[in-house]
Design a protein around this motif. Structure first.
Motif, PDB file in Angstrom:
ATOM      1  N   THR A  70     -34.359  -1.498  18.259  1.00 60.32           N
ATOM      2  CA  THR A  70     -33.941  -0.924  16.963  1.00 60.32           C
ATOM      3  C   THR A  70     -32.379  -1.140  16.886  1.00 60.32           C
ATOM      4  O   THR A  70     -31.839  -1.034  17.774  1.00 60.32           O
ATOM      5  CB  THR A  70     -34.245   0.634  16.942  1.00 60.32           C
ATOM      6  OG1 THR A  70     -35.459   0.740  17.146  1.00 60.32           O
ATOM      7  CG2 THR A  70     -33.713   1.391  15.914  1.00 60.32           C
ATOM      8  N   LYS A 124     -28.987   0.010  14.447  1.00 56.67           N
ATOM      9  CA  LYS A 124     -28.579   0.900  13.431  1.00 56.67           C
ATOM     10  C   LYS A 124     -27.056   0.653  13.160  1.00 56.67           C
ATOM     11  O   LYS A 124     -26.281   0.590  14.211  1.00 56.67           O
ATOM     12  CB  LYS A 124     -28.836   2.199  13.524  1.00 56.67           C
ATOM     13  CG  LYS A 124     -30.517   2.544  13.862  1.00 56.67           C
ATOM     14  CD  LYS A 124     -30.456   4.128  14.344  1.00 56.67           C
ATOM     15  CE  LYS A 124     -31.717   4.621  14.658  1.00 56.67           C
ATOM     16  NZ  LYS A 124     -31.861   6.069  14.879  1.00 56.67           N
ATOM     17  N   ARG A 165     -26.596   5.605   6.913  1.00 56.38           N
ATOM     18  CA  ARG A 165     -27.065   5.249   8.156  1.00 56.38           C
ATOM     19  C   ARG A 165     -28.209   4.165   7.573  1.00 56.38           C
ATOM     20  O   ARG A 165     -29.112   4.550   6.758  1.00 56.38           O
ATOM     21  CB  ARG A 165     -27.512   5.916   9.240  1.00 56.38           C
ATOM     22  CG  ARG A 165     -28.001   5.408  10.569  1.00 56.38           C
ATOM     23  CD  ARG A 165     -28.536   6.508  11.543  1.00 56.38           C
ATOM     24  NE  ARG A 165     -27.325   7.284  12.067  1.00 56.38           N
ATOM     25  CZ  ARG A 165     -27.191   8.555  11.680  1.00 56.38           C
ATOM     26  NH1 ARG A 165     -27.966   9.164  10.602  1.00 56.38           N
ATOM     27  NH2 ARG A 165     -26.130   9.364  12.253  1.00 56.38           N
ATOM     28  N   GLY A 197     -30.976   0.839   9.110  1.00 51.38           N
ATOM     29  CA  GLY A 197     -31.420   0.079  10.352  1.00 51.38           C
ATOM     30  C   GLY A 197     -32.703  -0.911  10.077  1.00 51.38           C
ATOM     31  O   GLY A 197     -33.215  -0.585   8.987  1.00 51.38           O
TER      32      GLY A 197
END
Length: 250
Positions: A81, A83, A99, A101
């Protein structure tokens, strides 16, 4: 639509915070116990930004792994992941931002279960990709006369699109399942911010309230399709699932 409800709630919270009358001691929904000075990171017109990376990877060794209902002969996989996030302080101790991601999960496993009953043996592969964007409102609370320690609360709405494919081979038949779906979430995350350098902070937060709605489409072997929706309301606090990040202010 559930997402419309979450968006309305988020907009109301933002409007209340931005247009509320600011007290002499600072901004934010709760107000500050001490005034925010011009040289502090959370002073109005400052900007914050950061990025996080997460990787979980694992695999079995050459020996068979015995589980309760069967055996795992070989398995390997990972979850990754990435972000990025940022925001702007529209008032002292209060910022709006976003945000975004991407995450990817891959799993390859060779196993058998219920050997004495059904004797199910399969080689299964699974891949999933997901993209998300998350507008957020962040309120800091200065409860000590210090420029190094703040409490904060983050209120956010997120939209995620995910797609994946699962393939199972039992030696005779090969089946494929494709999934596509949207997930909408509304969350409240209180936390703690510690300034480790003049313009850099270490932050940790925990989920206090979460509302999510998912709409998913499933396709089996390119022939049958089905769609389902499920909703989750979460009021629990899991202290073993904390969020950590480094944040830069400038």
């Amino acid at each position: 639509m559930q997402f419309l409800k979450y968006a309305i709630i988020f907009c109301l919270v933002c409007a209340h915070s931005i247009f509320a009358t600011e007290t002499e001691k600072g901004g934010g929904i709760l107000g500050d116990l001490f005034s925010v000075e011009t040289d502090e990171a959370i002073y109005r017109k400052n900007i914050f930004a950061g990025a996080t990376l997460f990787l979980l990877q694992g695999n079995t060794d050459e020996e068979t792994l015995n589980i309760l209902i069967g055996d795992v002969y070989e398995a390997e996989g990972y979850t990754f992941t990435a972000k990025v996030f940022g925001g702007y302080f529209v008032k002292n101790a209060m910022a709006v931002g976003a945000r975004a991601g991407y995450s990817r999960t891959k799993l390859d496993i060779d196993y058998s279960i219920l050997k004495d009953l059904a004797d199910i043996a399969e080689h299964r592969q699974y891949v999933k990709n997901a993209f998300f964007i998350q507008p957020l409102l962040k309120n800091y609370l200065k409860v000590f006369d210090s420029k190094n320690l703040y409490f904060f609360n983050e209120t956010s709405v997120s939209v995620e699109y995910a797609y994946g494919i699962s393939q199972a081979d039992d030696g005779e038949d090969l089946s494929k399942t494709r999934t596509r779906g949207w997930t909408f979430e509304f969350g409240i995350n209180p936390g703690l911010s510690i300034m480790v350098l003049r313009n850099m902070a270490f932050e940790t937060s925990v989920g206090l309230l979460g509302l999510s709605s998912t709409v998913m489409e499933i396709e089996e072997n390119g022939e049958t399709r089905s769609e389902f929706t499920y909703n989750i309301v979460n009021f629990t606090i899991n202290l073993l699932a904390l969020n950590f990040s480094l944040v830069t202010f400038f």
